[in-house]
Each structure stands twice: as C-alpha cells, then as structure tokens.
Scaffold this motif. Structure first.
Motif, PDB file in Angstrom:
ATOM      1  N   PRO A   1      35.932  27.144  78.112  1.00 30.70           N
ATOM      2  CA  PRO A   1      35.215  26.268  79.050  1.00 30.70           C
ATOM      3  C   PRO A   1      34.536  25.087  78.365  1.00 30.70           C
ATOM      4  O   PRO A   1      34.523  23.977  78.908  1.00 30.70           O
ATOM      5  CB  PRO A   1      34.178  27.210  79.696  1.00 30.70           C
ATOM      6  N   ALA A   2      33.973  25.317  77.165  1.00 29.99           N
ATOM      7  CA  ALA A   2      33.310  24.225  76.448  1.00 29.99           C
ATOM      8  C   ALA A   2      34.310  23.144  76.065  1.00 29.99           C
ATOM      9  O   ALA A   2      34.031  21.943  76.190  1.00 29.99           O
ATOM     10  CB  ALA A   2      32.613  24.771  75.201  1.00 29.99           C
ATOM     11  N   MET A   3      35.476  23.554  75.607  1.00 27.92           N
ATOM     12  CA  MET A   3      36.511  22.592  75.244  1.00 27.92           C
ATOM     13  C   MET A   3      37.002  21.819  76.461  1.00 27.92           C
ATOM     14  O   MET A   3      37.226  20.599  76.391  1.00 27.92           O
ATOM     15  CB  MET A   3      37.684  23.310  74.577  1.00 27.92           C
ATOM     16  N   GLU A   4      37.162  22.492  77.570  1.00 32.81           N
ATOM     17  CA  GLU A   4      37.639  21.814  78.784  1.00 32.81           C
ATOM     18  C   GLU A   4      36.654  20.746  79.228  1.00 32.81           C
ATOM     19  O   GLU A   4      37.050  19.663  79.688  1.00 32.81           O
ATOM     20  CB  GLU A   4      37.876  22.845  79.885  1.00 32.81           C
ATOM     21  N   VAL A   5      35.352  21.026  79.099  1.00 30.41           N
ATOM     22  CA  VAL A   5      34.334  20.028  79.455  1.00 30.41           C
ATOM     23  C   VAL A   5      34.414  18.825  78.517  1.00 30.41           C
ATOM     24  O   VAL A   5      34.381  17.672  78.960  1.00 30.41           O
ATOM     25  CB  VAL A   5      32.924  20.659  79.411  1.00 30.41           C
ATOM     26  N   LEU A   6      34.534  19.078  77.211  1.00 30.49           N
ATOM     27  CA  LEU A   6      34.628  17.979  76.253  1.00 30.49           C
ATOM     28  C   LEU A   6      35.876  17.134  76.493  1.00 30.49           C
ATOM     29  O   LEU A   6      35.836  15.904  76.375  1.00 30.49           O
ATOM     30  CB  LEU A   6      34.644  18.526  74.822  1.00 30.49           C
ATOM     31  N   LEU A   7      36.966  17.784  76.839  1.00 27.99           N
ATOM     32  CA  LEU A   7      38.228  17.060  77.005  1.00 27.99           C
ATOM     33  C   LEU A   7      38.246  16.200  78.267  1.00 27.99           C
ATOM     34  O   LEU A   7      39.101  15.327  78.403  1.00 27.99           O
ATOM     35  CB  LEU A   7      39.400  18.049  77.012  1.00 27.99           C
ATOM     36  N   LEU A   8      37.320  16.421  79.171  1.00 26.22           N
ATOM     37  CA  LEU A   8      37.185  15.524  80.322  1.00 26.22           C
ATOM     38  C   LEU A   8      36.776  14.130  79.865  1.00 26.22           C
ATOM     39  O   LEU A   8      37.019  13.148  80.559  1.00 26.22           O
ATOM     40  CB  LEU A   8      36.145  16.078  81.312  1.00 26.22           C
ATOM     41  N   ARG A   9      36.172  14.048  78.671  1.00 28.45           N
ATOM     42  CA  ARG A   9      35.727  12.773  78.101  1.00 28.45           C
ATOM     43  C   ARG A   9      36.559  12.396  76.886  1.00 28.45           C
ATOM     44  O   ARG A   9      36.111  11.665  76.003  1.00 28.45           O
ATOM     45  CB  ARG A   9      34.255  12.871  77.697  1.00 28.45           C
ATOM     46  N   SER A  10      37.780  12.880  76.823  1.00 27.21           N
ATOM     47  CA  SER A  10      38.598  12.691  75.618  1.00 27.21           C
ATOM     48  C   SER A  10      38.843  11.214  75.300  1.00 27.21           C
ATOM     49  O   SER A  10      38.975  10.846  74.130  1.00 27.21           O
ATOM     50  CB  SER A  10      39.937  13.423  75.768  1.00 27.21           C
ATOM     51  N   ASN A  11      38.901  10.369  76.327  1.00 30.18           N
ATOM     52  CA  ASN A  11      39.147   8.946  76.070  1.00 30.18           C
ATOM     53  C   ASN A  11      37.932   8.251  75.449  1.00 30.18           C
ATOM     54  O   ASN A  11      38.014   7.102  75.029  1.00 30.18           O
ATOM     55  CB  ASN A  11      39.561   8.230  77.359  1.00 30.18           C
ATOM     56  N   GLN A  12      36.799   8.956  75.369  1.00 29.28           N
ATOM     57  CA  GLN A  12      35.603   8.400  74.750  1.00 29.28           C
ATOM     58  C   GLN A  12      35.337   9.003  73.374  1.00 29.28           C
ATOM     59  O   GLN A  12      34.307   8.740  72.763  1.00 29.28           O
ATOM     60  CB  GLN A  12      34.386   8.664  75.652  1.00 29.28           C
ATOM     61  N   LEU A  13      36.288   9.823  72.887  1.00 27.01           N
ATOM     62  CA  LEU A  13      36.091  10.509  71.615  1.00 27.01           C
ATOM     63  C   LEU A  13      37.229  10.213  70.657  1.00 27.01           C
ATOM     64  O   LEU A  13      38.353   9.932  71.065  1.00 27.01           O
ATOM     65  CB  LEU A  13      36.011  12.025  71.836  1.00 27.01           C
TER      66      LEU A  13
END
Length: 351
Positions: free
Chosen positions: A84-96
């Motif tokens: 779940p933590a990774m899925e939340v971070l990957l929602l912002r993948s274009n900013q990372l």
C-alpha cells in the motif's frame, strides 16, 4: 516520457551500520527528487525525523516524500504495509526520480525484492540495486553488529517478527542479496584490518560483488543511485562530445576510491543477449558498479533501455527523449561507472 519506470534502491544492514547517515548524505547531495520508505525497530520516528531535517526537499513536501513503516519487519508485513505504501508513492511517480527503501536491520531482503515484482508495481519500477552496509569496525572485532545485546533484545521483545533468523544467517542473507557492499566506519580500520573484513564479506557473500569503504556516510551519490534520468544521464556526455573520438573519464573522490566514468557510444548491430553477455563478463574484471543507457536494435521501433548495477541487469523497450543521441540504424549509448578503467576498449574488443 523516457525512463518512466522509477528506480528503487534498497538499503539494508544491521542497526548501527550507518544506513540513516548514508541516506542523509544521499538525500542532501544527490539533487534528485527522492522518496524514502523507512522501516526500523526500537527507534519509532527517530530515523524519519533525522531524514526530514536534512533539507532534501521543501518543507511542504516532506510528509509526502518520507513514509515511515513501524508496524513490523518489512519482510513480514509486505502485503499489509509495504505494498500500500508503494502504491501511494507511485501515484506521484511523475514527480519523483527514485525511491529508497531503508529496511530494518532484521529484515530479510529477498521477500522485499520479490514484492517489487508484484503485478501492481513491477510495470512502474525496477530494482536499481541492493546496498548492504556492514559495520567494519564491529566485524573486525568478530561480530557483524556492534551492539549484539540490543539486537537480541529487539528480536525477543518484538512480537511482530514472523521469522526468527540467527544473526549470522541474517548477515549472510543480506550479503548474498547485495549488489554493492559498503564497509562503514572504515576510517577506524588499518589497511590490514580492512583487508581482513573485506575477505570475510566476500567469503560470506558473493565473491564478485563490489565492496567499497565508507566513512560518515559519504560516497558519490551516483554510485548508489545511478545517473539521474535525462538531466544527468548520457545527455550530459552529449554536451562534451567533439568531432574526434575519445573517452570522457572523470574521477570521483569518495573515501579513498576513484570511480571512473566512461561513455560507450557505437553504431553497429548487436543482439540483446550478446550485449548482456558481454557486459556481465566485464563486470568482475573491471569492477563495474553501474551501467545506464540504451541499445537500438535494428528492426525494433523503440530502443532498449538498460539499467545495470553490478551483475543485476534490467532492460525494457521504451521511447527515448527527443534530444537524445540516436544511431542511423542500430547502436548503443551507454555510460559505465567502474573502479578500473578500460571498459570502453574492452567492450569494443569483445564485439
């Protein structure tokens, strides 16, 4: 967009080996947009607070860029916490530009690496590398951990640990999983002591894994994180190209070790499997830390993206940035970071 998969770097090692000190250095010096997943026992909130105060991003982004998982060992809570933590971070993948995972010192790396291949996230990330920190001073004194009593108390008192792995077995697992081993507190070791520590690490781990000394967490960030996306990767070498052909080598100082960068650019047809075989052969001979770039294969609409750390080889077909160099038909455009020079000449003679 080129390089749309985010690199995920796993940093592991026992409590006291220097993981958080290393991360503070990387976050403040890498000039990349990084997110961090922190998992540690016995220091709830401490590691996260140390990272938040290193000034690696604007204050209003800190809480989104650092995720603290304190509900148990990551390898035991993959489905409940990590995914779940990774899925939340990957929602912002274009900013990372990448994600770093700091595991608990008691975590087994392999379940975590397997989780990164789960369907929900494997199309969005690739394993940039596993970095294992070893307390060189402690190991020189006969133990992989400096405070064995605290580690044993942690194991005994934490009911969330589903695996009871002896310290020496856990240490061996961390070494076997590593793409790069860093010997921390190396400034406290004599040349002879460091040599003995290095030999012990090779004996317990993978004999071809690169081993580097490190003190106070200081190391050239590209050695750990790789070359950052388009702004810092092979397009940087494009700016230095001239009409005549020669290597553009650069030395990076980080605790007694020079890292040599070489640009491999050739126009010729090469098979994907042949390319992989050649690169894997060169890794131990030239102590190659990283390779990044592209291979254009005749008949393929998209170039093959290549990301390599040690002997870990990742590749996938994906479009290149419009400003990137392209061969007329087929060829390669790679940058290597190694401890021994001559990678370009060795590659050329191997083709």
């Amino acid at each position: 967009m080129s390089d749309s998969r985010l690199p995920v770097t796993v940093v592991t090692g026992f409590l006291g080996s220097g993981k958080t000190t290393l991360l503070r250095h990387l976050l403040s010096k890498a000039h990349q947009r990084l997110a961090v997943v922190v998992n540690e026992f016995g220091s709830v909130g401490l590691d996260g607070d140390l990272l938040k105060t290193c000034g690696f991003c604007p204050d209003d982004e800190v809480d989104e860029r650092i995720v603290e998982l304190n509900n148990g060992c990551l390898c035991c809570t993959v489905q409940e916490d990590f995914l779940p933590a990774m899925e939340v971070l990957l929602l912002r993948s274009n900013q990372l530009d990448g994600i770093i995972i700091e595991t608990s010192g008691l975590a087994l790396p392999k379940p975590l690496l397997q989780a990164l291949n789960w369907p929900a996230i494997r199309s969005k990330v690739f394993i940039n590398g596993v970095v294992t920190l070893v307390d060189g001073y402690a190991l020189s004194n006969g133990s992989p951990v400096g405070d064995l009593k605290s580690i044993n108390e942690q194991i005994t008192n934490d009911n969330s640990i589903d695996h009871l792995t002896p310290i020496n077995d856990l240490f061996r697992d961390q070494l076997i999983s590593a793409d790069l081993v860093l010997i921390s507190r190396s400034d406290l070791l004599s040349a002879k002591s460091f040599s003995l520590v290095r030999d012990e690490v090779k004996k317990q781990g993978n004999s071809i894994t690169n081993i580097l000394p490190i003190s106070n967490g200081k190391i050239e960030p590209s050695v750990i994180l790789g070359l950052c996306k388009e702004q810092n990767n092979i397009s940087r070498s494009d700016q230095n190209d001239h009409d005549h052909d020669h290597d553009h080598d650069h030395d990076h100082d980080h605790d007694h070790v020079d890292v040599i960068s070489e640009h491999l650019r050739f126009e010729f047809q090469i098979d994907q499997d042949v390319l992989k075989k050649i690169l894997l052969k060169l890794v131990p001979e030239y102590q190659i830390l990283r390779i990044k770039g592209r291979c254009w294969i005749e008949g393929k609409a998209l170039p093959l993206q290549i990301q390599m750390v040690g002997s870990r080889f990742n590749s996938w077909f994906e479009s290149a940035n419009d400003v990137s160099w392209k061969p007329s038909k087929a060829g390669i455009d790679l940058v290597s970071l190694s401890l021994k020079g001559g990678v370009k000449k060795a590659f050329e003679s191997s083709v």
